[in-house]
Design an enzyme around this catalytic site. Structure first.
Site, short mmCIF file in Angstrom:
data_model
loop_
_atom_site.label_atom_id
_atom_site.label_comp_id
_atom_site.label_asym_id
_atom_site.label_seq_id
_atom_site.Cartn_x
_atom_site.Cartn_y
_atom_site.Cartn_z
CD GLU A 49 -1.31 -2.17 2.32
OE1 GLU A 49 -0.18 -2.66 2.10
OE2 GLU A 49 -2.02 -2.52 3.28
CB CYS A 77 -0.94 -2.81 9.02
SG CYS A 77 0.20 -1.58 8.33
#
Length: 143
Positions: A49, A77
Site C-alpha cells: 500500500e 495495517c
C-alpha cells in the site's frame, strides 16, 4: 483486484509476504501498483500500500489522491490505514480481513478515530478467499 492479486503472487515468488496493492483513478485507470518489498528493501514500511500510494502521488504530481481508489489484497495495517487517511484516498477495497494486524476493521480502526483527518469509503472482503489462500499457503510453507 485481479491486478493486486497478481502483485501479491509476484511478491510471494520473491519471498515477500503476498500482499499486492493497486491505486486507480476515478475512471478506473491504474495510477500505480506494487507488491510488498519489505525484505528486498530491508524496510519495514515497504508495504504494498505504501509503495503504491507514494508512486501514485508522485505520478499525479501532488500529495493527495482524493479521487483514487486503493485495491489491496489484505486489510491495511494501522500504519497503512493512517497513510491512506493522509493521502485522502476516496475508497479502499480490500480482500482478506486481518483480525491480528488489521487497522481498518480490526485493531485500532483508524478511520473511526476522532483524530483521523479523513475517512475513506471501505469495502472489505472482495475476493477474500483468494487473498486469504495466498497468505495461508505462504505462511504454511514457512512454519
Amino acid at each position: 483486484m485481479e491486478l493486486a492479486l497478481e502483485d501479491a503472487r509476484a511478491a510471494a515468488a520473491r519471498g515477500e509476504v503476498p500482499v499486492g496493492a493497486v491505486v486507480t483513478d476515478a475512471q478506473g485507470r491504474v495510477l500505480a501498483r506494487a507488491g510488498n518489498e519489505v525484505e528486498a528493501r530491508r524496510d519495514p514500511s515497504a508495504h504494498a500500500e505504501m509503495l503504491a500510494l507514494r508512486a501514485a502521488a508522485a505520478g499525479a504530481g501532488g500529495k493527495f489522491l482524493p479521487e483514487a481508489t486503493l485495491h489491496v489484497t489484505l486489510e491495511p495495517c494501522p500504519m497503512c490505514a493512517q497513510a491512506i487517511a493522509f493521502f485522502r484516498i476516496r475508497r479502499v477495497v480490500f480482500g482478506a480481513y486481518d483480525p491480528k494486524g488489521g487497522g481498518v476493521e480490526h485493531g485500532p480502526r483508524i478511520f473511526t478515530q476522532p483524530t483521523c483527518h479523513h475517512a475513506p469509503e471501505v469495502i472489505g472482503g472482495v475476493r477474500e478467499s483468494e487473498s486469504a489462500t495466498l497468505l495461508r499457503d505462504f505462511f504454511r510453507v514457512r512454519r
